[in-house]
Design a protein around this motif. Structure first.
Motif, PDB file in Angstrom:
ATOM      1  N   GLU A 197       0.813  -1.211   0.000  1.00 20.35           N
ATOM      2  CA  GLU A 197       0.000   0.000   0.000  1.00 20.35           C
ATOM      3  C   GLU A 197       0.850   1.266   0.000  1.00 20.35           C
ATOM      4  O   GLU A 197       0.578   2.210  -0.748  1.00 20.35           O
ATOM      5  CB  GLU A 197      -0.925   0.007   1.211  1.00 20.35           C
ATOM      6  CG  GLU A 197      -1.822   1.243   1.287  1.00 20.35           C
ATOM      7  CD  GLU A 197      -2.712   1.241   2.510  1.00 20.35           C
ATOM      8  OE1 GLU A 197      -3.424   2.234   2.722  1.00 20.35           O
ATOM      9  OE2 GLU A 197      -2.688   0.240   3.256  1.00 20.35           O
ATOM     10  N   ARG A 201       0.914   4.003  -2.971  1.00 21.16           N
ATOM     11  CA  ARG A 201       0.495   5.368  -2.661  1.00 21.16           C
ATOM     12  C   ARG A 201       1.551   6.373  -3.113  1.00 21.16           C
ATOM     13  O   ARG A 201       1.228   7.428  -3.670  1.00 21.16           O
ATOM     14  CB  ARG A 201       0.264   5.507  -1.159  1.00 21.16           C
ATOM     15  CG  ARG A 201      -0.370   6.843  -0.758  1.00 21.16           C
ATOM     16  CD  ARG A 201      -0.463   6.940   0.751  1.00 21.16           C
ATOM     17  NE  ARG A 201      -1.130   5.782   1.326  1.00 21.16           N
ATOM     18  CZ  ARG A 201      -1.045   5.455   2.608  1.00 21.16           C
ATOM     19  NH1 ARG A 201      -0.301   6.169   3.431  1.00 21.16           N
ATOM     20  NH2 ARG A 201      -1.690   4.409   3.067  1.00 21.16           N
ATOM     21  N   GLN A 204       1.470   6.738  -6.853  1.00 15.00           N
ATOM     22  CA  GLN A 204       0.335   7.578  -7.226  1.00 15.00           C
ATOM     23  C   GLN A 204       0.653   9.057  -7.024  1.00 15.00           C
ATOM     24  O   GLN A 204       0.320   9.903  -7.855  1.00 15.00           O
ATOM     25  CB  GLN A 204      -0.892   7.181  -6.405  1.00 15.00           C
ATOM     26  CG  GLN A 204      -2.185   7.846  -6.856  1.00 15.00           C
ATOM     27  CD  GLN A 204      -3.387   7.244  -6.171  1.00 15.00           C
ATOM     28  OE1 GLN A 204      -3.304   6.738  -5.056  1.00 15.00           O
ATOM     29  NE2 GLN A 204      -4.523   7.268  -6.837  1.00 15.00           N
ATOM     30  N   GLU A 205       1.334   9.364  -5.926  1.00 15.88           N
ATOM     31  CA  GLU A 205       1.682  10.758  -5.643  1.00 15.88           C
ATOM     32  C   GLU A 205       2.699  11.307  -6.636  1.00 15.88           C
ATOM     33  O   GLU A 205       2.721  12.513  -6.915  1.00 15.88           O
ATOM     34  CB  GLU A 205       2.236  10.871  -4.223  1.00 15.88           C
ATOM     35  CG  GLU A 205       1.184  10.621  -3.139  1.00 15.88           C
ATOM     36  CD  GLU A 205       1.787  10.571  -1.753  1.00 15.88           C
ATOM     37  OE1 GLU A 205       3.035  10.640  -1.637  1.00 15.88           O
ATOM     38  OE2 GLU A 205       1.019  10.444  -0.785  1.00 15.88           O
TER      39      GLU A 205
END
Length: 219
Positions: A197, A201, A204-205
């Motif tokens: 995760e 994440r 994605q950022e």
């Protein structure tokens, strides 16, 4: 997510940009050994959402998993993977026509897909100028590949869930930067060899940075 028939290969998986009113760009997401394209497309759909297509090549079934309900797959070689990607892109254009934007494709690879991705993107740096390499792909950058890829004007994001991967990624990122290729490393902590995760994440950022300057992804 839908299945896409690819002539000469097993069906790929595609994440569709729902609600799009015009052409959308493409990201190719390749998986690791003992893996499945469905898992890659699920992860990358969460990152890309409806900004573009995600094409996930299947590869070849591993015989030692034929008894499983969901058999696992691998890619025999980077050359074979390259041919499957080209066939998948052609099949996608044939099915979705003008909805698929012309122009460069983002290459994303996990583990085996990352390792095999380095020769693929360095052979075609203008077709694959942006790359996201997760848990692999740091050890394949020869001087010739660095020079070839630098000619495409792209950038590379390394994603890691293990300290060794992060250290190797930082070394190669420095070499890429020296060759004129912007490069970054994101590290999700010692969470293992997976799309954990925290790693997902961070990818994605940083995805906006990966596609920065490409207006097709800005919609």
């Amino acid at each position: 997510l839908i299945a896409l028939e690819v002539p000469g290969f097993r069906p790929a998986i595609v994440s569709l940009p729902l609600g799009s009113a015009g052409p959308r760009p493409v990201l190719v997401a390749t998986h690791g050994n003992f893996d499945r394209p469905e898992w890659q497309c699920e992860t990358w759909r969460a990152i890309v959402q409806d900004a573009g297509f995600v094409l996930c090549p299947r590869g070849v079934a591993r015989r030692d998993t034929a008894h499983l309900e969901h058999p696992r797959f691998h890619y025999p070689s980077n050359q074979a993977l390259g041919r499957e990607i080209e066939a998948g892109l052609a099949a996608q254009r044939a099915r979705f026509g003008a909805r698929v934007a012309a122009g460069p494709v983002v290459y994303a690879g996990f583990s085996q897909g990352a390792i095999m991705g380095v020769p693929i993107v360095s052979r075609a740096p203008r077709q694959f100028p942006r790359a996201v390499l997760l848990e692999g792909g740091a050890g394949q950058w020869s001087a010739a590949r660095l020079k070839a890829f630098a000619g495409g004007g792209g950038r590379v994001l390394f994603g890691c869930g293990q300290p060794g991967c992060a250290a190797a990624g930082k070394r190669v990122a420095a070499q890429l930067e020296k060759a004129g290729v912007p490069a970054r490393v994101v590290y999700g902590g010692n969470v293992g060899h997976a799309y954990a995760e925290l790693v997902t994440r961070q990818i994605q950022e940083h995805f906006a940075w990966v596609v920065e300057g490409d207006p097709r992804w800005g919609r």
